[in-house]
Design a protein around this motif. Sequence first.
Motif, short mmCIF file in Angstrom:
data_model
loop_
_atom_site.label_atom_id
_atom_site.label_comp_id
_atom_site.label_asym_id
_atom_site.label_seq_id
_atom_site.Cartn_x
_atom_site.Cartn_y
_atom_site.Cartn_z
N PHE A 24 0.83 -1.19 0.00
CA PHE A 24 0.00 0.00 0.00
C PHE A 24 0.87 1.25 0.00
O PHE A 24 0.58 2.22 -0.70
N GLU A 25 1.94 1.23 0.77
CA GLU A 25 2.80 2.41 0.87
C GLU A 25 3.39 2.80 -0.49
O GLU A 25 3.46 3.98 -0.84
N GLU A 26 3.83 1.81 -1.26
CA GLU A 26 4.39 2.08 -2.58
C GLU A 26 3.31 2.65 -3.51
O GLU A 26 3.55 3.62 -4.23
N GLU A 27 2.15 2.03 -3.49
CA GLU A 27 1.07 2.46 -4.36
C GLU A 27 0.54 3.84 -3.94
O GLU A 27 0.16 4.65 -4.78
N LYS A 28 0.56 4.11 -2.65
CA LYS A 28 0.12 5.41 -2.12
C LYS A 28 1.00 6.53 -2.68
O LYS A 28 0.50 7.55 -3.15
N GLU A 103 -11.65 8.55 10.38
CA GLU A 103 -11.10 7.29 10.89
C GLU A 103 -10.73 6.31 9.78
O GLU A 103 -9.91 5.44 9.97
N ASN A 104 -11.33 6.44 8.59
CA ASN A 104 -11.01 5.53 7.48
C ASN A 104 -10.03 6.10 6.48
O ASN A 104 -9.67 5.44 5.52
N ILE A 105 -9.59 7.34 6.67
CA ILE A 105 -8.72 8.00 5.70
C ILE A 105 -7.28 7.46 5.81
O ILE A 105 -6.69 7.47 6.88
N LEU A 106 -6.77 7.00 4.68
CA LEU A 106 -5.40 6.51 4.60
C LEU A 106 -4.49 7.53 3.92
O LEU A 106 -3.29 7.57 4.19
N VAL A 107 -5.06 8.32 3.01
CA VAL A 107 -4.32 9.35 2.29
C VAL A 107 -5.16 10.62 2.30
O VAL A 107 -6.35 10.58 1.99
N ASP A 108 -4.52 11.73 2.66
CA ASP A 108 -5.16 13.04 2.65
C ASP A 108 -4.11 14.02 2.13
O ASP A 108 -3.23 14.44 2.86
N LYS A 148 -4.04 -2.64 -6.86
CA LYS A 148 -3.25 -2.62 -8.09
C LYS A 148 -3.64 -1.48 -9.03
O LYS A 148 -2.87 -1.09 -9.88
N ASP A 149 -4.85 -0.92 -8.85
CA ASP A 149 -5.33 0.15 -9.72
C ASP A 149 -5.31 1.53 -9.05
O ASP A 149 -5.73 2.51 -9.64
N LEU A 150 -4.81 1.60 -7.82
CA LEU A 150 -4.90 2.82 -7.03
C LEU A 150 -4.26 4.04 -7.73
O LEU A 150 -4.91 5.07 -7.89
N SER A 151 -3.03 3.92 -8.16
CA SER A 151 -2.36 5.08 -8.76
C SER A 151 -2.95 5.43 -10.11
O SER A 151 -3.11 6.62 -10.45
N LYS A 152 -3.30 4.44 -10.89
CA LYS A 152 -3.91 4.67 -12.20
C LYS A 152 -5.25 5.39 -12.04
O LYS A 152 -5.55 6.36 -12.74
N ASP A 153 -6.06 4.92 -11.09
CA ASP A 153 -7.36 5.55 -10.87
C ASP A 153 -7.23 6.95 -10.28
O ASP A 153 -8.00 7.85 -10.62
N ALA A 154 -6.27 7.16 -9.39
CA ALA A 154 -6.06 8.50 -8.82
C ALA A 154 -5.74 9.50 -9.94
O ALA A 154 -6.26 10.62 -9.95
N GLU A 155 -4.90 9.10 -10.86
CA GLU A 155 -4.56 9.97 -11.99
C GLU A 155 -5.77 10.22 -12.88
O GLU A 155 -6.06 11.36 -13.25
N LEU A 156 -6.49 9.17 -13.21
CA LEU A 156 -7.66 9.28 -14.07
C LEU A 156 -8.71 10.21 -13.44
O LEU A 156 -9.24 11.11 -14.11
N LEU A 157 -8.99 10.03 -12.16
CA LEU A 157 -9.97 10.86 -11.47
C LEU A 157 -9.54 12.32 -11.45
O LEU A 157 -10.36 13.22 -11.66
N MET A 158 -8.26 12.57 -11.19
CA MET A 158 -7.79 13.96 -11.14
C MET A 158 -7.81 14.59 -12.52
O MET A 158 -8.06 15.80 -12.65
N LYS A 159 -7.56 13.81 -13.57
CA LYS A 159 -7.66 14.37 -14.92
C LYS A 159 -9.07 14.90 -15.17
O LYS A 159 -9.26 15.97 -15.74
N ILE A 160 -10.05 14.15 -14.71
CA ILE A 160 -11.45 14.57 -14.89
C ILE A 160 -11.74 15.79 -14.01
O ILE A 160 -12.25 16.80 -14.48
N ALA A 161 -11.40 15.69 -12.72
CA ALA A 161 -11.72 16.76 -11.78
C ALA A 161 -11.04 18.08 -12.15
O ALA A 161 -11.67 19.14 -12.13
N SER A 162 -9.77 18.03 -12.50
CA SER A 162 -9.04 19.27 -12.76
C SER A 162 -9.45 19.94 -14.06
O SER A 162 -9.26 21.13 -14.23
#
Length: 168
Positions: A24-28, A103-108, A148-162
Amino acid sequence: MKKITLCLMMAFTAIFIAACGQSFEEEKVKAENRAEQAFLNISPINETLDEVEFHLPTGLVVKNEEPNNVILEKGSHSYILFYNPFENMDSEALYKTEKSNEENILVDRTFKKDNRLGYLIIMDDGDGLYEITTGVGGVKVTTESALKDLSKDAELLMKIASSTKINE
């Protein structure tokens, strides 16, 4: 001798598989970096709907459009784009709402540039899944993701949001 060789091969295989597995740490770290780059490098708008326009990454389709919400899909995977036309690009309102379940937040992680506030929040959903939310001001995009999809999805979501612009 055969037993020793077999045991050594099994031990080596187990160590090799464990070393190649994602943590998780690497993917985070990868998710934070990819989300930040997508925030800083705004993708071009290629989808225009009644109330909103945004960058729609390849493979995603608009499934449903309602006031303040757009449901996107890629196969059976859903993404939710929410927008509040009364919030500016530097608004903290949605970000603070997302953080209320601390309490459930792992990344902020937050990002700032040119009077824009971006953020990435990853929460543990249980069962090996993570809820990812990215946002910029009054826009947020959310999905559920496997490690396994965490970083890919984070990028995809931010592309849409930004890239999202609300039509007036």
